[in-house]
Design a protein around this motif. Structure first.
Motif, PDB file in Angstrom:
ATOM      1  N   CYS A 270     -23.050  47.839  -0.498  1.00 49.90           N
ATOM      2  CA  CYS A 270     -24.169  48.776  -0.409  1.00 49.90           C
ATOM      3  C   CYS A 270     -23.978  49.662   0.819  1.00 49.90           C
ATOM      4  O   CYS A 270     -24.230  49.233   1.944  1.00 49.90           O
ATOM      5  CB  CYS A 270     -25.494  48.023  -0.307  1.00 49.90           C
ATOM      6  SG  CYS A 270     -25.905  47.183  -1.841  1.00 49.90           S
ATOM      7  N   ALA A 271     -23.492  50.876   0.581  1.00 50.52           N
ATOM      8  CA  ALA A 271     -23.277  51.800   1.693  1.00 50.52           C
ATOM      9  C   ALA A 271     -24.287  52.937   1.665  1.00 50.52           C
ATOM     10  O   ALA A 271     -24.244  53.822   2.511  1.00 50.52           O
ATOM     11  CB  ALA A 271     -21.857  52.359   1.615  1.00 50.52           C
ATOM     12  N   ALA A 272     -25.193  52.918   0.679  1.00 53.98           N
ATOM     13  CA  ALA A 272     -26.152  54.026   0.570  1.00 53.98           C
ATOM     14  C   ALA A 272     -27.159  53.985   1.719  1.00 53.98           C
ATOM     15  O   ALA A 272     -27.505  52.908   2.214  1.00 53.98           O
ATOM     16  CB  ALA A 272     -26.889  53.935  -0.763  1.00 53.98           C
ATOM     17  N   VAL A 274     -30.505  54.338   1.830  1.00 48.26           N
ATOM     18  CA  VAL A 274     -31.690  54.380   0.956  1.00 48.26           C
ATOM     19  C   VAL A 274     -32.915  54.727   1.806  1.00 48.26           C
ATOM     20  O   VAL A 274     -33.106  54.139   2.886  1.00 48.26           O
ATOM     21  CB  VAL A 274     -31.899  53.003   0.282  1.00 48.26           C
ATOM     22  CG1 VAL A 274     -33.063  53.046  -0.700  1.00 48.26           C
ATOM     23  CG2 VAL A 274     -30.625  52.547  -0.412  1.00 48.26           C
ATOM     24  N   ASP A 276     -36.366  54.454   3.282  1.00 49.07           N
ATOM     25  CA  ASP A 276     -37.212  53.269   3.419  1.00 49.07           C
ATOM     26  C   ASP A 276     -38.553  53.443   2.710  1.00 49.07           C
ATOM     27  O   ASP A 276     -39.127  52.482   2.226  1.00 49.07           O
ATOM     28  CB  ASP A 276     -37.446  52.976   4.902  1.00 49.07           C
ATOM     29  CG  ASP A 276     -36.172  52.431   5.545  1.00 49.07           C
ATOM     30  OD1 ASP A 276     -35.493  51.620   4.885  1.00 49.07           O
ATOM     31  OD2 ASP A 276     -35.850  52.838   6.679  1.00 49.07           O
ATOM     32  N   PRO A 303     -38.005  49.627  -2.719  1.00 49.50           N
ATOM     33  CA  PRO A 303     -37.365  48.312  -2.900  1.00 49.50           C
ATOM     34  C   PRO A 303     -36.097  48.258  -2.058  1.00 49.50           C
ATOM     35  O   PRO A 303     -35.448  49.287  -1.833  1.00 49.50           O
ATOM     36  CB  PRO A 303     -37.014  48.293  -4.392  1.00 49.50           C
ATOM     37  CG  PRO A 303     -36.974  49.728  -4.805  1.00 49.50           C
ATOM     38  CD  PRO A 303     -37.962  50.445  -3.932  1.00 49.50           C
ATOM     39  N   ASP A 304     -35.753  47.064  -1.580  1.00 48.86           N
ATOM     40  CA  ASP A 304     -34.498  46.906  -0.839  1.00 48.86           C
ATOM     41  C   ASP A 304     -33.414  46.496  -1.834  1.00 48.86           C
ATOM     42  O   ASP A 304     -33.439  45.388  -2.376  1.00 48.86           O
ATOM     43  CB  ASP A 304     -34.652  45.858   0.271  1.00 48.86           C
ATOM     44  CG  ASP A 304     -33.469  45.905   1.223  1.00 48.86           C
ATOM     45  OD1 ASP A 304     -32.323  45.870   0.747  1.00 48.86           O
ATOM     46  OD2 ASP A 304     -33.699  45.989   2.453  1.00 48.86           O
ATOM     47  N   ILE A 305     -32.498  47.399  -2.077  1.00 48.89           N
ATOM     48  CA  ILE A 305     -31.495  47.183  -3.136  1.00 48.89           C
ATOM     49  C   ILE A 305     -30.506  46.100  -2.722  1.00 48.89           C
ATOM     50  O   ILE A 305     -30.190  45.190  -3.499  1.00 48.89           O
ATOM     51  CB  ILE A 305     -30.802  48.520  -3.459  1.00 48.89           C
ATOM     52  CG1 ILE A 305     -31.847  49.427  -4.114  1.00 48.89           C
ATOM     53  CG2 ILE A 305     -29.619  48.329  -4.400  1.00 48.89           C
ATOM     54  CD1 ILE A 305     -31.684  50.860  -3.908  1.00 48.89           C
ATOM     55  N   LEU A 306     -30.048  46.165  -1.470  1.00 47.95           N
ATOM     56  CA  LEU A 306     -29.108  45.151  -0.969  1.00 47.95           C
ATOM     57  C   LEU A 306     -29.733  43.755  -1.045  1.00 47.95           C
ATOM     58  O   LEU A 306     -29.102  42.809  -1.524  1.00 47.95           O
ATOM     59  CB  LEU A 306     -28.716  45.502   0.478  1.00 47.95           C
ATOM     60  CG  LEU A 306     -27.845  44.501   1.229  1.00 47.95           C
ATOM     61  CD1 LEU A 306     -26.528  44.246   0.507  1.00 47.95           C
ATOM     62  CD2 LEU A 306     -27.571  45.005   2.653  1.00 47.95           C
ATOM     63  N   GLY A 322     -23.162  44.621   3.080  1.00 52.31           N
ATOM     64  CA  GLY A 322     -24.110  45.671   3.434  1.00 52.31           C
ATOM     65  C   GLY A 322     -23.646  46.414   4.677  1.00 52.31           C
ATOM     66  O   GLY A 322     -22.680  46.007   5.336  1.00 52.31           O
ATOM     67  N   PHE A 323     -24.324  47.477   4.984  1.00 52.90           N
ATOM     68  CA  PHE A 323     -24.057  48.234   6.204  1.00 52.90           C
ATOM     69  C   PHE A 323     -25.266  48.134   7.113  1.00 52.90           C
ATOM     70  O   PHE A 323     -26.389  47.950   6.635  1.00 52.90           O
ATOM     71  CB  PHE A 323     -23.793  49.707   5.872  1.00 52.90           C
ATOM     72  CG  PHE A 323     -22.344  49.992   5.590  1.00 52.90           C
ATOM     73  CD1 PHE A 323     -21.534  50.557   6.556  1.00 52.90           C
ATOM     74  CD2 PHE A 323     -21.790  49.664   4.365  1.00 52.90           C
ATOM     75  CE1 PHE A 323     -20.200  50.808   6.317  1.00 52.90           C
ATOM     76  CE2 PHE A 323     -20.450  49.906   4.109  1.00 52.90           C
ATOM     77  CZ  PHE A 323     -19.653  50.479   5.091  1.00 52.90           C
ATOM     78  N   LYS A 337     -29.715  41.065   9.814  1.00 45.41           N
ATOM     79  CA  LYS A 337     -29.681  41.594   8.443  1.00 45.41           C
ATOM     80  C   LYS A 337     -28.975  40.648   7.473  1.00 45.41           C
ATOM     81  O   LYS A 337     -29.322  40.561   6.298  1.00 45.41           O
ATOM     82  CB  LYS A 337     -28.972  42.950   8.460  1.00 45.41           C
ATOM     83  CG  LYS A 337     -29.774  44.035   7.791  1.00 45.41           C
ATOM     84  CD  LYS A 337     -29.415  45.401   8.278  1.00 45.41           C
ATOM     85  CE  LYS A 337     -30.474  45.886   9.264  1.00 45.41           C
ATOM     86  NZ  LYS A 337     -30.233  47.221   9.757  1.00 45.41           N
ATOM     87  N   LYS A 341     -31.243  39.836   4.344  1.00 43.40           N
ATOM     88  CA  LYS A 341     -30.912  40.476   3.057  1.00 43.40           C
ATOM     89  C   LYS A 341     -30.020  39.604   2.182  1.00 43.40           C
ATOM     90  O   LYS A 341     -29.623  40.030   1.093  1.00 43.40           O
ATOM     91  CB  LYS A 341     -30.234  41.816   3.320  1.00 43.40           C
ATOM     92  CG  LYS A 341     -31.100  42.744   4.175  1.00 43.40           C
ATOM     93  CD  LYS A 341     -30.756  44.173   3.955  1.00 43.40           C
ATOM     94  CE  LYS A 341     -31.648  45.036   4.823  1.00 43.40           C
ATOM     95  NZ  LYS A 341     -31.815  46.372   4.263  1.00 43.40           N
TER      96      LYS A 341
HETATM   97  O1  C5P Z   1     -32.499  47.751   6.682  1.00 41.76           O
HETATM   98  P1  C5P Z   1     -31.463  48.805   6.708  1.00 41.76           P
HETATM   99  O2  C5P Z   1     -31.848  50.055   5.979  1.00 41.76           O
HETATM  100  O3  C5P Z   1     -30.900  49.108   8.075  1.00 41.76           O
HETATM  101  O4  C5P Z   1     -30.255  48.131   5.921  1.00 41.76           O
HETATM  102  C1  C5P Z   1     -29.074  48.809   5.669  1.00 41.76           C
HETATM  103  C2  C5P Z   1     -28.372  48.170   4.499  1.00 41.76           C
HETATM  104  O5  C5P Z   1     -29.265  47.850   3.464  1.00 41.76           O
HETATM  105  C3  C5P Z   1     -27.360  49.117   3.877  1.00 41.76           C
HETATM  106  O6  C5P Z   1     -26.323  48.329   3.332  1.00 41.76           O
HETATM  107  C4  C5P Z   1     -28.174  49.790   2.806  1.00 41.76           C
HETATM  108  O7  C5P Z   1     -27.334  50.293   1.754  1.00 41.76           O
HETATM  109  C5  C5P Z   1     -29.061  48.677   2.322  1.00 41.76           C
HETATM  110  N1  C5P Z   1     -30.387  49.094   1.852  1.00 41.76           N
HETATM  111  C6  C5P Z   1     -30.698  48.998   0.533  1.00 41.76           C
HETATM  112  N2  C5P Z   1     -31.941  49.333   0.086  1.00 41.76           N
HETATM  113  C7  C5P Z   1     -32.890  49.747   0.951  1.00 41.76           C
HETATM  114  C8  C5P Z   1     -32.602  49.839   2.312  1.00 41.76           C
HETATM  115  C9  C5P Z   1     -31.328  49.514   2.739  1.00 41.76           C
HETATM  116  O8  C5P Z   1     -29.808  48.640  -0.274  1.00 41.76           O
HETATM  117  N3  C5P Z   1     -34.091  50.066   0.499  1.00 41.76           N
END
Ligand code: C5P
Length: 399
Positions: A270-272, A274, A276, A303-306, A322-323, A337, A341
């Motif tokens: 997960c490098a997007a 996203v 918040d 939603p938190d995809i990671l 994740g990043f 994290k 996560k």
């Molecule tokens: O919590 P934070 O945004 O710093 O976390 C970063 C990591 O979580 C990244 O790998 C990002 O792609 C992923 N992420 C996600 N969905 C979100 C927020 C972050 O997949 N809503």
């Protein structure tokens, strides 16, 4: 790395066929064995004699040649090479490939082959942009065929635009890419990349400055290593990575839905970036300036995809990466994290403006996992991608 490899070059009927002579010469210089087949039309542009002289092999032209079939039949011709390259790949030849036709030697060999195929398309810009050609190319790519070019520029027909055949060095780079070792062959991967855009109204959105460079480079590197890779990408200006299935999305909810459809996979990165938050109730019509002053935007959390992938139970990938883009306490925040996560590795990087990471070409990564931290030197985003994929291969016992 190409020394001793064998390529079957199919030369189609394009004015760019003259570049194929240069391609053969450069491949021979690298110690590549090149056998050539030409379509009838191609012989109007360059002669079989020059192709034979430069490739140092007989040239194959005729599906029904008794001598050719007894010496090296069309099935053997398609099997005895490491890779088939079609250059120039004309609109007609690609249409015949897409339709599964076998009406000449070139089309038959392409239908009979069990080898990977690289196409270097070239044609007039209107022919390239025609819906029929675009549909054929999309279908061929879907079947795993790789394309290099066409590039933009002056075309031999006098018009300007996309349609010019890739130059021999670009074709050789694509050949190297296709013949590189593939430690992740058989594995599947998904990568998220780019920003998400959360609508305020039909014309405005909340977004961020993520370029998608790092995520796209990772998807390209995973595909190069042989993983069946799908990239779920927010709006970016990055070119589509070669050999990767692309799902375009705009919002975090769309990204989540795409990711859920793709699970299970072996590897998720997960490098997007996203967003918040999203606007709770985006307006159906463009918001107008008025007497009531500035609108108040009410936000809800995305939603938190990671975290969803990290806690996907039986559908959880074997490796979830994740990043952590941080501006302070980079490693400590990344550690937090990992557990929060449910991921295996967090690639932490400092995105404070002085580092130039967002939109830039370089990244300084700390790979954080349950057993510790690996500090990587400052690398280009392509190098980070290659190093990550090499690390993934080792982790999965494939390198
Ligand atoms: O919590 P934070 O945004 O710093 O976390 C970063 C990591 O979580 C990244 O790998 C990002 O792609 C992923 N992420 C996600 N969905 C979100 C927020 C972050 O997949 N809503």
């Amino acid at each position: 790395m190409l020394e001793g490899r064998n390529i079957l070059l199919i030369i189609g009927a394009g004015i760019a066929a003259y570049k194929s002579l240069e391609l053969i010469r450069r491949l021979r210089e690298r110690g590549v064995g090149v056998r050539c087949a030409m379509t009838d039309g191609a012989t109007h542009f360059i002669t079989p004699l020059s192709v034979a002289a430069i490739s140092e092999h007989k040239v194959y032209q005729d599906l029904f040649s008794l001598t050719d079939e007894s010496e090296m039949g069309h099935i053997r011709l398609s099997r005895e090479s490491d890779l088939i390259v079609v250059a120039p790949a004309t609109a007609d030849l690609m249409a015949r490939m897409a339709a599964g036709m076998a009406d000449d030697l070139a089309a038959t060999v392409l239908l009979a082959t069990d080898k990977r195929v690289l196409l270097a398309p070239t044609m007039n810009v209107m022919m390239w942009n025609h819906a029929a050609t675009q549909a054929n190319v999309a279908l061929l790519r879907q079947r795993g065929i790789v394309t290099v070019g066409p590039g933009s520029g002056d075309l031999a027909c006098g018009e300007v635009g996309s349609g010019r055949m890739a130059e021999p060095p670009e074709i050789i780079a694509a050949i190297e890419y296709m013949l590189a070792p593939r430690p992740l062959e058989g594995a599947s991967a998904l990568v998220t990349s780019g920003p998400t855009y959360e609508p305020i109204d039909p014309v405005r959105f909340i977004g961020n400055r993520s370029s998608g460079k790092q995520g796209h480079a990772i998807a390209a590197a995973l595909a190069r290593a042989g993983a069946r890779t799908t990239l779920v990408a927010g709006p970016t200006h990055e070119p589509d990575p070669a050999g990767v299935a692309l799902v375009r999305i705009e919002t975090a909810n769309e990204m989540l839905a795409a990711v859920e459809r793709l699970l299970p996979v072996d590897i998720a990165v997960c490098a997007a970036a996203v967003a918040d938050w999203r606007v709770a109730a985006p307006a159906n019509n463009k918001l107008k300036k008025g007497r009531n002053g500035a609108p108040t935007l009410s936000l809800v959390e995305n939603p938190d995809i990671l975290a969803t992938i990290g806690r996907a139970g039986a559908r959880r990938p074997r490796l979830v990466v994740g990043f952590a883009a941080e501006t302070e306490n980079v490693v400590a925040n990344a550690r937090a994290k990992l557990t929060k996560k449910g991921c295996d590795w967090v690639l932490a990087n400092d995105v404070s403006p002085a580092q130039g990471t967002f939109g830039g070409d370089r990244n300084t990564i700390h790979l954080v996992h349950a057993d510790g931290v690996e500090d990587w030197p400052t690398l280009t985003k392509a190098e980070v991608a290659a190093r990550l994929v090499e690390r993934v291969g080792r982790h999965l016992g494939r390198a």
